[in-house]
Structure formats: C-alpha cells, structure tokens
Design a protein around this motif. Structure first.
Motif, PDB file in Angstrom:
ATOM      1  N   LEU A   1       5.244  -5.018   0.284  1.00 42.83           N
ATOM      2  CA  LEU A   1       5.726  -3.641   0.306  1.00 42.83           C
ATOM      3  C   LEU A   1       4.703  -2.686  -0.302  1.00 42.83           C
ATOM      4  N   ASN A   2       4.057  -3.118  -1.365  1.00 43.07           N
ATOM      5  CA  ASN A   2       3.022  -2.268  -1.963  1.00 43.07           C
ATOM      6  C   ASN A   2       1.877  -2.042  -0.981  1.00 43.07           C
ATOM      7  N   LEU A   3       1.504  -3.090  -0.267  1.00 44.87           N
ATOM      8  CA  LEU A   3       0.435  -2.970   0.718  1.00 44.87           C
ATOM      9  C   LEU A   3       0.845  -2.030   1.847  1.00 44.87           C
ATOM     10  N   GLY A   4       2.082  -2.167   2.303  1.00 42.90           N
ATOM     11  CA  GLY A   4       2.554  -1.287   3.362  1.00 42.90           C
ATOM     12  C   GLY A   4       2.659   0.157   2.905  1.00 42.90           C
ATOM     13  N   HIS A   5       3.170   0.368   1.692  1.00 40.08           N
ATOM     14  CA  HIS A   5       3.304   1.732   1.185  1.00 40.08           C
ATOM     15  C   HIS A   5       1.943   2.398   1.021  1.00 40.08           C
ATOM     16  N   ALA A   6       0.934   1.622   0.672  1.00 41.03           N
ATOM     17  CA  ALA A   6      -0.412   2.186   0.519  1.00 41.03           C
ATOM     18  C   ALA A   6      -0.960   2.716   1.842  1.00 41.03           C
ATOM     19  N   ARG A   7      -0.450   2.176   2.961  1.00 40.73           N
ATOM     20  CA  ARG A   7      -0.916   2.621   4.273  1.00 40.73           C
ATOM     21  C   ARG A   7       0.058   3.599   4.940  1.00 40.73           C
ATOM     22  N   ALA A   8       1.157   3.901   4.270  1.00 43.20           N
ATOM     23  CA  ALA A   8       2.153   4.801   4.851  1.00 43.20           C
ATOM     24  C   ALA A   8       1.737   6.260   4.683  1.00 43.20           C
ATOM     25  N   ASP A   9       2.342   7.136   5.482  1.00 42.92           N
ATOM     26  CA  ASP A   9       2.076   8.576   5.386  1.00 42.92           C
ATOM     27  C   ASP A   9       2.848   9.144   4.204  1.00 42.92           C
ATOM     28  N   ARG A  10       2.158   9.701   3.243  1.00 43.22           N
ATOM     29  CA  ARG A  10       2.778  10.133   1.992  1.00 43.22           C
ATOM     30  C   ARG A  10       3.806  11.257   2.169  1.00 43.22           C
ATOM     31  N   GLY A  11       3.653  12.086   3.170  1.00 43.72           N
ATOM     32  CA  GLY A  11       4.567  13.217   3.318  1.00 43.72           C
ATOM     33  C   GLY A  11       5.815  12.920   4.125  1.00 43.72           C
ATOM     34  N   LEU A  12       5.996  11.668   4.529  1.00 43.36           N
ATOM     35  CA  LEU A  12       7.123  11.316   5.387  1.00 43.36           C
ATOM     36  C   LEU A  12       8.031  10.294   4.704  1.00 43.36           C
ATOM     37  N   PRO A  13       9.293  10.221   5.110  1.00 47.49           N
ATOM     38  CA  PRO A  13      10.169   9.177   4.559  1.00 47.49           C
ATOM     39  C   PRO A  13       9.617   7.783   4.867  1.00 47.49           C
ATOM     40  N   VAL A  14       9.897   6.853   3.986  1.00 44.61           N
ATOM     41  CA  VAL A  14       9.497   5.457   4.153  1.00 44.61           C
ATOM     42  C   VAL A  14      10.746   4.628   4.416  1.00 44.61           C
ATOM     43  N   VAL A  15      10.721   3.874   5.483  1.00 39.97           N
ATOM     44  CA  VAL A  15      11.825   2.981   5.827  1.00 39.97           C
ATOM     45  C   VAL A  15      11.375   1.545   5.582  1.00 39.97           C
ATOM     46  N   VAL A  16      12.191   0.783   4.875  1.00 36.61           N
ATOM     47  CA  VAL A  16      11.919  -0.637   4.645  1.00 36.61           C
ATOM     48  C   VAL A  16      12.877  -1.438   5.512  1.00 36.61           C
ATOM     49  N   LEU A  17      12.325  -2.302   6.342  1.00 38.39           N
ATOM     50  CA  LEU A  17      13.123  -3.113   7.261  1.00 38.39           C
ATOM     51  C   LEU A  17      12.624  -4.548   7.213  1.00 38.39           C
ATOM     52  N   ASP A  18      13.484  -5.471   6.810  1.00 40.85           N
ATOM     53  CA  ASP A  18      13.106  -6.884   6.789  1.00 40.85           C
ATOM     54  C   ASP A  18      12.896  -7.394   8.209  1.00 40.85           C
TER      55      ASP A  18
END
Length: 277
Positions: free
Chosen positions: A63-80
């Motif tokens: 999750l940390n790796l994915g969040h580091a590549r996510a767009d900071r200004g947008l909502p983050v969705v976590v889906l298993d």
C-alpha cells in the motif's frame, strides 16, 4: 495490493477496465512477494493498469508503494485483489470525498456463500448481524480523500492494516455509501475460517495494545442475539458463531510468540471454477 492472486486478479480487474480506459479510474496493482503469475495476469486483464512487481511481501509495504505512485490531489481507493466490484460502485464511493463531505468512505460487502461449507455459511450469516456493519464494511474496499490519506500514510507494518486505517477516523468523518457494493469470497472450510479469524483478532488486539481504540465501540453481543431471535435458524447460526470465536480466542491464548508472527491466509477462497488456485 495483490499477493499470489493470479487465479482471481482477473475477475477483480476486468469489470474496471473500461473505466480505466475512459480515464475515470487510474489503477495501480502492487504484486508483492508473489510466487505465481499475479503480475502477468493483471497486465492481461487490464493492460492500462500500472502493475508494480515488488519482491517485498506484505500488504502495508504494498500500500505504501502504491500510495507513493498515486495522484496526490485525488481520492485513493484501496481494493483487495480477491474482491469483485464495478466501476460505478467505486465512483459512488468517492463521490462524498470529492464533495468534501468526509475523509473516508466505505460501502456494502456482499458475501458469496455459494461454495462454502454449512458451518462457514452459518458463521457468516451470524457475523453479518454485527452492528459494526451498520455503516458499511471498512475493509477490503474503502476510499480516502487526499487529506484522509495524508493522515495515515505511510503505514507502519501492522497485521490489521485495514483496521489500523479505520481507527484513524471518527464515525462522523467516514461516509457510508450504500450505493457502493462489493463481493467477498470467504473461506470455504472451517479450517480457513479459523485461520483468518485468528489473524483478524490478533491484529485488532495489537492495535488496542498500542492505545488505538475502536471509534465505533466494537461488537455488541446483545444486538446480534436480538437479530438471531428474529431469523429462522438464527440461534443455530449464533451458536456456531460463538463456538468458532471461542476456539479462536483459546487458540490465541495458547499460541507461542513465534506462531503469532505467522501471517495466516486462506487459499480456498482463491479457487475459481476449473480448479486453478
């Protein structure tokens, strides 16, 4: 995040591909510590997704790796990677976050009990009456606003990762979105159910030991019992639920510190028609 989900990652990603192609969703798959073809199957199911193949196993690291590549200004969705949902459900989930109404959001979990044993089905029916679910299932699928994500990331290494995130938000900060539904596949057999319940309770106890209280107040046996009285076979389901949870608590009381470090995972729910796992 996906660890050895090669058999099921396709059913997770295929319903989301059109929205990814249309630019409504940006999908990041973090195949972590896999010994199977999770990354290859993810690229086949959704070529538009960014697939990160990490040698480090563990959901919090993923999750940390994915969040580091996510767009900071947008909502983050976590889906298993072993769940099923649709793009419309995810878009409904993030709507209150985009409107500034909440920092986190959860939807409704539906359980596929079509191939589980009778004891597992009874447990799941009783578990579903837990008042914890009155405001959705914060786990497996949830969304965070940019401010909400900044509150919890980077994640420490914890067993109860979803619960760790949930306990960072008060009920008033979390939107319940009934229009968002997702399907979970529970363990098919009692052995797998016991393993996953041990892991969940062990993780929750570790958070409590760190002073992280449950903002919703935890379970209510009285509410569950009243619900059981109003359903056919409800008391039988509750009896099985109680026996399973007693066995889980007894196992945790007797386990060694070394055993407590083991990540217990059910593989039966990763079986798909045709036998691939």
């Amino acid at each position: 995040p996906a660890h050895d989900e090669g058999a099921v990652i396709g059913r997770c990603l295929r319903p989301l591909r059109a929205a990814c192609q249309a630019g409504q969703l940006r999908i990041i798959v973090i195949a972590n510590g896999c010994s199977d073809d999770t990354a290859a199957q993810a690229r086949t199911a959704c070529p538009e997704a960014l697939v990160l193949d990490s040698a480090t196993a563990g959901k919090t690291a993923a999750l940390n790796l994915g969040h580091a590549r996510a767009d900071r200004g947008l909502p983050v969705v976590v889906l298993d990677g072993d769940l099923e949902t649709r793009a419309d459900d995810i878009l409904a989930l993030v709507a209150p976050l985009r409107a500034g109404m909440a920092l986190a959001a959860s939807g409704v979990m539906a359980l596929d009990l079509s191939r589980v044993s009778r004891p597992v089905a009874a447990f799941q029916r009783a578990w579903a009456t837990n008042p914890y679910f009155a405001r959705g299932k914060f786990g497996g699928l949830f969304a965070l606003s940019p401010a909400g994500a900044a509150r919890v990331f980077p994640l420490p290494q914890v067993t109860a990762d979803d619960e760790f995130i949930r306990r960072h938000f008060l009920p008033a900060e979390t939107a319940f979105v009934p229009a968002c539904r997702f399907v979970a596949h529970p363990p098919r057999h009692l052995r797998g159910l016991l393993a996953t319940r041990r892991r969940a309770l062990r993780g929750a106890r570790a958070l409590a030991a760190q002073g992280m209280k449950d903002p919703t107040g935890g379970q209510s046996a009285a509410v569950m019992l009243r619900a059981a009285l109003g359903r056919r076979w409800g008391l039988a389901d509750m009896a099985i639920y109680a026996v399973v949870m007693l066995a889980v608590r007894l196992a945790l009381a007797l386990e060694s510190p070394r055993a407590a470090q083991h990540w217990e995972r059910d593989l039966s729910s990763r079986m798909v028609p045709g036998g691939r796992a």
